[in-house]
Design an enzyme around this catalytic site. Structure first.
Site, PDB file in Angstrom:
ATOM      1  N   GLY A  60      35.105  46.566  45.308  1.00  0.00           N
ATOM      2  CA  GLY A  60      36.186  45.615  45.534  1.00  0.00           C
ATOM      3  C   GLY A  60      37.443  46.338  45.959  1.00  0.00           C
ATOM      4  O   GLY A  60      37.622  47.528  45.680  1.00  0.00           O
ATOM      5  N   GLN A  65      46.363  47.729  47.096  1.00  0.00           N
ATOM      6  CA  GLN A  65      45.806  49.082  47.055  1.00  0.00           C
ATOM      7  C   GLN A  65      45.932  49.809  48.391  1.00  0.00           C
ATOM      8  O   GLN A  65      45.794  51.027  48.450  1.00  0.00           O
ATOM      9  CB  GLN A  65      44.335  49.052  46.630  1.00  0.00           C
ATOM     10  CG  GLN A  65      44.144  48.642  45.187  1.00  0.00           C
ATOM     11  CD  GLN A  65      42.679  48.631  44.845  1.00  0.00           C
ATOM     12  OE1 GLN A  65      41.999  47.636  45.020  1.00  0.00           O
ATOM     13  NE2 GLN A  65      42.182  49.761  44.367  1.00  0.00           N
ATOM     14  N   CYS A 110      38.378  52.409  39.460  1.00  0.00           N
ATOM     15  CA  CYS A 110      39.246  51.822  40.475  1.00  0.00           C
ATOM     16  C   CYS A 110      39.451  52.826  41.597  1.00  0.00           C
ATOM     17  O   CYS A 110      39.636  54.015  41.326  1.00  0.00           O
ATOM     18  CB  CYS A 110      40.587  51.462  39.818  1.00  0.00           C
ATOM     19  SG  CYS A 110      41.795  50.743  40.926  1.00  0.00           S
ATOM     20  N   LEU A 111      39.428  52.354  42.837  1.00  0.00           N
ATOM     21  CA  LEU A 111      39.640  53.236  43.981  1.00  0.00           C
ATOM     22  C   LEU A 111      41.028  53.871  43.971  1.00  0.00           C
ATOM     23  O   LEU A 111      41.238  54.917  44.573  1.00  0.00           O
ATOM     24  CB  LEU A 111      39.422  52.473  45.293  1.00  0.00           C
ATOM     25  CG  LEU A 111      37.969  52.099  45.604  1.00  0.00           C
ATOM     26  CD1 LEU A 111      37.896  51.133  46.770  1.00  0.00           C
ATOM     27  CD2 LEU A 111      37.140  53.343  45.879  1.00  0.00           C
ATOM     28  N   HIS A 153      39.241  41.906  38.079  1.00  0.00           N
ATOM     29  CA  HIS A 153      39.836  43.222  38.327  1.00  0.00           C
ATOM     30  C   HIS A 153      40.697  43.164  39.596  1.00  0.00           C
ATOM     31  O   HIS A 153      41.850  43.608  39.596  1.00  0.00           O
ATOM     32  CB  HIS A 153      38.715  44.262  38.474  1.00  0.00           C
ATOM     33  CG  HIS A 153      39.180  45.645  38.803  1.00  0.00           C
ATOM     34  ND1 HIS A 153      39.054  46.691  37.926  1.00  0.00           N
ATOM     35  CD2 HIS A 153      39.750  46.165  39.921  1.00  0.00           C
ATOM     36  CE1 HIS A 153      39.534  47.799  38.490  1.00  0.00           C
ATOM     37  NE2 HIS A 153      39.959  47.500  39.711  1.00  0.00           N
ATOM     38  N   GLU A 154      40.140  42.606  40.675  1.00  0.00           N
ATOM     39  CA  GLU A 154      40.875  42.564  41.949  1.00  0.00           C
ATOM     40  C   GLU A 154      42.067  41.602  41.886  1.00  0.00           C
ATOM     41  O   GLU A 154      43.135  41.901  42.416  1.00  0.00           O
ATOM     42  CB  GLU A 154      39.941  42.201  43.109  1.00  0.00           C
ATOM     43  CG  GLU A 154      38.803  43.184  43.340  1.00  0.00           C
ATOM     44  CD  GLU A 154      39.214  44.644  43.430  1.00  0.00           C
ATOM     45  OE1 GLU A 154      40.340  44.949  43.859  1.00  0.00           O
ATOM     46  OE2 GLU A 154      38.393  45.505  43.051  1.00  0.00           O
ATOM     47  N   HIS A 157      45.043  43.160  40.369  1.00  0.00           N
ATOM     48  CA  HIS A 157      45.818  43.989  41.303  1.00  0.00           C
ATOM     49  C   HIS A 157      46.903  43.164  42.000  1.00  0.00           C
ATOM     50  O   HIS A 157      47.978  43.672  42.297  1.00  0.00           O
ATOM     51  CB  HIS A 157      44.918  44.616  42.369  1.00  0.00           C
ATOM     52  CG  HIS A 157      44.275  45.891  41.954  1.00  0.00           C
ATOM     53  ND1 HIS A 157      44.980  46.999  41.531  1.00  0.00           N
ATOM     54  CD2 HIS A 157      42.963  46.246  41.910  1.00  0.00           C
ATOM     55  CE1 HIS A 157      44.138  47.979  41.249  1.00  0.00           C
ATOM     56  NE2 HIS A 157      42.909  47.553  41.460  1.00  0.00           N
TER      57      HIS A 157
END
Length: 184
Positions: A60, A65, A110-111, A153-154, A157
């Site tokens: 995701g 991000q 997480c990225l 999660h997304e 953000h």
């Protein structure tokens, strides 16, 4: 094409900002950004492309991000049953959720976070998400399991919330009350 260099890292102030609604119908630029986000997530799961472009695998990605403070998310994953789910949404929001909680037994990553942060992240076991797809059509998704967790999660953000904000600081591996563990 997005690369790992486009993904901002933990500590960058944009990751703590609340993203703005995308004006609909979406502009060509916003559509292009959202499409490239989904392309990144898909490419990051292809071993050949990971090696060729130096990508870090993810399931995701949220626009903040990549330092775009707009409410856009892209998700591409295989669920517990092996079914592939691919979504690119404008203005997603959790419309309703279960009382029951869930968490990934392996924890979340997480990225934008390079190091591993151990601990359980309590999430809702089931959520209904509303948003708009890349063509601008309204969508309503009833989600459970891994898919529910990834969407939460997304969407976090988009509100300046990082996954580790949910981890119990005193006891990171305390099992959330009324929660089911999901293997990943």
């Amino acid at each position: 094409m997005l690369t790992m260099d486009d993904i901002i890292r933990d500590g960058h102030p944009s990751l703590r900002e609340v993203a703005k609604e995308v004006q609909l119908p979406a502009s060509d630029e916003d559509i292009e950004i959202l499409a490239s986000m989904l392309e990144y997530v898909k490419n990051s799961q292809n071993a050949e492309k990971v090696k060729k472009y130096g990508l870090r695998p993810g399931i995701g990605l949220a626009a903040p991000q990549i330092n775009v403070l707009k409410r856009m998310i892209a998700i591409h994953l295989n669920d517990e049953k092996g079914e592939t789910h691919s979504y690119a949404l404008f203005n997603p929001k959790v419309a309703s959720h279960s009382v029951e909680k869930a968490y990934l037994t392996s924890g979340e990553g997480c990225l934008s976070v390079d190091e591993s942060i151990p601990g359980f992240v309590p999430r809702y076991a089931r959520v209904t998400v509303k948003g708009f797809d890349i063509e601008g059509k309204e969508v309503k998704l009833r989600l459970k399991g891994l898919l529910s967790i990834v969407f939460q999660h997304e969407i976090d953000h988009l509100n300046g919330i990082m996954f580790y904000d949910h981890i119990n600081k005193k006891d990171p591996f305390s099992v959330p009350e009324n929660a089911i563990g999901i293997e990943r």
